[in-house]
Structures are given as C-alpha cells and as structure tokens.
Design a protein around this motif. Structure first.
Motif, PDB file in Angstrom:
ATOM      1  N   SER A  90       0.902  -1.544   0.239  1.00  0.00           N
ATOM      2  CA  SER A  90      -0.244  -0.075   0.301  1.00  0.00           C
ATOM      3  C   SER A  90       1.025   1.263  -0.504  1.00  0.00           C
ATOM      4  O   SER A  90       2.002   1.291   0.477  1.00  0.00           O
ATOM      5  N   ARG A  91      -0.050   2.592  -0.169  1.00  0.00           N
ATOM      6  CA  ARG A  91       0.739   3.925  -0.210  1.00  0.00           C
ATOM      7  C   ARG A  91       2.070   4.106   0.697  1.00  0.00           C
ATOM      8  O   ARG A  91       2.714   4.512   0.891  1.00  0.00           O
ATOM      9  N   GLU A  92       0.661   3.884   1.858  1.00  0.00           N
ATOM     10  CA  GLU A  92       1.574   4.265   3.388  1.00  0.00           C
ATOM     11  C   GLU A  92       2.675   2.923   3.858  1.00  0.00           C
ATOM     12  O   GLU A  92       3.886   3.496   4.730  1.00  0.00           O
ATOM     13  N   GLU A  93       2.517   2.107   2.812  1.00  0.00           N
ATOM     14  CA  GLU A  93       3.706   0.889   3.597  1.00  0.00           C
ATOM     15  C   GLU A  93       4.984   1.198   2.896  1.00  0.00           C
ATOM     16  O   GLU A  93       5.997   1.162   3.895  1.00  0.00           O
ATOM     17  N   ILE A  94       4.889   1.688   1.812  1.00  0.00           N
ATOM     18  CA  ILE A  94       5.574   2.237   0.695  1.00  0.00           C
ATOM     19  C   ILE A  94       6.799   3.197   1.991  1.00  0.00           C
ATOM     20  O   ILE A  94       7.256   3.498   1.290  1.00  0.00           O
ATOM     21  N   TYR A  95       5.624   4.285   1.758  1.00  0.00           N
ATOM     22  CA  TYR A  95       6.029   5.416   2.158  1.00  0.00           C
ATOM     23  C   TYR A  95       6.934   5.325   3.589  1.00  0.00           C
ATOM     24  O   TYR A  95       8.020   6.035   3.891  1.00  0.00           O
ATOM     25  N   ASN A  96       6.987   4.512   4.141  1.00  0.00           N
ATOM     26  CA  ASN A  96       7.022   4.229   5.755  1.00  0.00           C
ATOM     27  C   ASN A  96       8.607   3.705   5.313  1.00  0.00           C
ATOM     28  O   ASN A  96       9.419   3.190   6.195  1.00  0.00           O
ATOM     29  N   ASN A  97       9.027   2.670   4.771  1.00  0.00           N
ATOM     30  CA  ASN A  97      10.160   1.636   4.532  1.00  0.00           C
ATOM     31  C   ASN A  97      11.238   3.042   3.437  1.00  0.00           C
ATOM     32  O   ASN A  97      12.015   2.801   4.174  1.00  0.00           O
ATOM     33  N   VAL A  98      10.179   3.557   2.604  1.00  0.00           N
ATOM     34  CA  VAL A  98      11.597   4.333   2.301  1.00  0.00           C
ATOM     35  C   VAL A  98      12.076   5.380   2.809  1.00  0.00           C
ATOM     36  O   VAL A  98      12.953   6.234   2.956  1.00  0.00           O
ATOM     37  N   TRP A  99      10.876   6.058   4.001  1.00  0.00           N
ATOM     38  CA  TRP A  99      11.611   7.439   5.091  1.00  0.00           C
ATOM     39  C   TRP A  99      12.764   6.884   5.633  1.00  0.00           C
ATOM     40  O   TRP A  99      13.320   7.352   6.366  1.00  0.00           O
ATOM     41  N   LYS A 100      11.962   5.214   6.406  1.00  0.00           N
ATOM     42  CA  LYS A 100      13.274   5.122   7.782  1.00  0.00           C
ATOM     43  C   LYS A 100      14.480   4.893   6.845  1.00  0.00           C
ATOM     44  O   LYS A 100      15.586   5.483   7.512  1.00  0.00           O
ATOM     45  N   GLN A 101      14.791   4.356   5.524  1.00  0.00           N
ATOM     46  CA  GLN A 101      15.915   4.254   4.414  1.00  0.00           C
ATOM     47  C   GLN A 101      16.349   5.415   3.830  1.00  0.00           C
ATOM     48  O   GLN A 101      17.399   5.123   3.483  1.00  0.00           O
TER      49      GLN A 101
END
Length: 322
Positions: A90-101
């Motif tokens: 989902s959009r939210e999961e993608i955003y959370n992953n890249v924000w941490k990276q």
C-alpha cells in the motif's frame, strides 16, 4: 467502518471494545491484497475529521481456510487485468519503508564509509570479488527509492530528505576515496578502475534496468537485497573511482568516471519514477494528486533532459570505427 470493509471485500472483520474505556473500539479487518489500498483510502476519508483514531498495518503471511477460488473464476476480464496491475504494497507501507531508509544517520554513514573502503581497495587490487562484496553493504538503494516515492506523492519533505541523504553518501564516498587515492599507490592499469571510465549505451541500459527493478521490488513487496546490489554497482564504484583518480593525479580518467556516475544517477531515478507512475503510486486526495502530477512532470523532465544531454555527449565521445 464494518460496512466499508464489507464493501471492499474484506475476508473478515472483528470489533472489540476496551473494557476500561468503552469509548475506545478496536476493529480488526483482514483485507485482501487487491482491495487494501482502496479500503485504506476510504477509512482515512471516513475518519479524517476526527483526531482520536489510528490505523495500524500488520503483514499476514497466510490465512486458513484460503479465500474461495470461485471468486477468481467469477471475475470478468477487466477485473483480472486490474488485479494484475496492482502492487503488493500500500501507499502507506511504501512511504514508511523509504522514510526509514532515507535517514542520514550514523549507521548510513558508517556503511557508506565501509563500502567505499572495500570498493576502493578492491578496484586498486583489481579484485572483482572484493568490489562485488562492497556492493552488498552499500546503502545507496534506500535514498534513491525515497526520491522516486517523494516525487510520485508530491512530498517535498521526503524529496528533500532523500536528496540530502544521497548527497551525503556521495560526498562521503568521494572524499574518502580521494584521500585513499592521495596516500595509496593507484595502478591506473587496473581493469576494475579503468572499466569505470568507459561509458556506453549498454551501461545506460543496465542502469535503467536497475532503477526499474529497484522500484518494482519496493511496490510489490518483494525482496530488494539483490536489487540493492545492482543499484550500488551503478553508483558506488564510479564515485570511488572519481576520488581515486583525482587523488592519484589522473583528472582525465576521473572525468570519464564522473560521466558514468551522472548517466547512472539519471537512469536509475528516471526508471524508478516511471515504474512508480505505471504502478499507480499516487496521493489520496485530489489536491495532493494535482501537486504530485506537477512534481512528477518537473522531475521527470529534468531527468529526461539530463539523460538526453548525456546520451548526446556519449555519442560525440564514442570513436567511429570501420
């Protein structure tokens, strides 16, 4: 909320009240992968006017009994095509992953230093295995994907964070390799080093494929470990080669490595942005989508223009034979 889950074909829904505070209700929804993003958008719209809610996404490996296969048989062709085009995240999961990276923290900088040292000495020793080993620990995938996601969502804060992290990584790798080249004997005849001064259209195709694979691994939720190696191969060795050549007093070779780095950066980011667009990674609201389209057009135009200019330069530099 339960009605919304039913409309989006959730597999199951359960509502439980807090025994200590009856005003608090916890709703568990087991949603299918195909309807998860639509359900998330609807729930956020439904709860948007309140400030006492939270949605927590938890991964589910499998569920028993399995969803009925009859539903797949009853789908028409249009629904099946739409299913094929959906991503796994989902959009939210993608955003959370890249924000941490995309964090310029101590771990990121340490891994950049370590991978640069390994890559630099691997190229000096002309050892392919060591250079490949450096790519395994290079943390350059996350910031580049974060930039593509930030552009797709029109999120200026994420884009700024990604650009800062990318710039910090390249600056550290360049400065460290420059120091190594200045104090350590560099053999300009090393094949691993000289290969980073040669730029061709085949390398451009490899970088485009690497960027596309990286973005696809993110939106589908598949493992990105090997894809990270591909992106690192495209970005870290040319950066280290620039510093080594400059430190050793070979600016003409450093220029070739710098051209390779520019080509790879443009290709990786352009391909990642195209994948985000093709997979429908967009913001939730109409106004945010309008802003995201504008940022995508501007960013895509910049990368495409840079890539065309670099392609012309490659064409001019390529010697004519025969």
């Amino acid at each position: 909320m339960l009605r919304q889950a039913e409309e989006h074909e959730a597999l199951s829904t359960t509502a439980t009240a807090d025994l200590h505070n009856t005003d608090h209700v916890c709703v568990h929804i087991l949603a299918t992968q195909d309807h998860r993003q639509a359900l998330l958008d609807r729930l956020q719209s439904l709860m948007g006017t309140r400030d006492d809610w939270r949605i927590t996404l938890l991964p589910v490996e499998t569920t028993i009994p399995f969803p009925e296969k009859e539903k797949e048989e009853e789908e028409d062709d249009a629904t099946k095509d739409a299913r094929k085009n959906r991503g796994g995240q989902s959009r939210e999961e993608i955003y959370n992953n890249v924000w941490k990276q995309a964090q310029t923290d101590r771990n990121y900088l340490v891994f950049v230093v370590l991978s640069t040292v390994v890559a630099a000495f691997g190229m000096i020793a002309d050892n392919v295995a060591v250079v490949v080993g450096a790519m395994v620990i290079a943390p350059l995938l996350g910031p580049n994907l974060a930039l593509a996601v930030g552009v797709a969502l029109g999120d200026g804060k994420l884009m700024g964070r990604a650009i800062t992290t990318n710039a910090a990584g390249i600056a550290v790798a360049l400065g460290l390799s420059l120091l190594i080249g200045a104090v350590w004997p560099v053999d300009a005849a090393s094949k691993e080093l000289m290969s980073r001064t040669q730029v061709g259209f085949d390398g451009m195709a490899i970088a485009l494929a690497s960027g596309a694979a990286a973005a696809l691994s993110l939106v589908t939720g598949l493992s990105s470990a090997l894809v990270g190696v591909m992106v690192a191969v495209a970005l870290l060795p040319p950066t280290a080669a620039i510093g080594l050549f400059l430190g050793a007093g070979h600016p003409e070779f450093a220029l070739g490595a710098a051209l390779l780095l520019c080509v790879n950066v443009a290709c990786v980011n352009l391909a990642a942005q195209v994948v985000m667009l093709s997979r429908g990674i967009t913001p939730r609201t109409w106004f945010e989508k309008k802003q995201a389209r504008r940022s995508s057009l501007i960013n895509g135009g910049i990368w495409l223009g840079l890539l065309i200019a670099l392609a012309v330069l490659l064409w001019v530099r390529t010697p004519v034979t025969g």
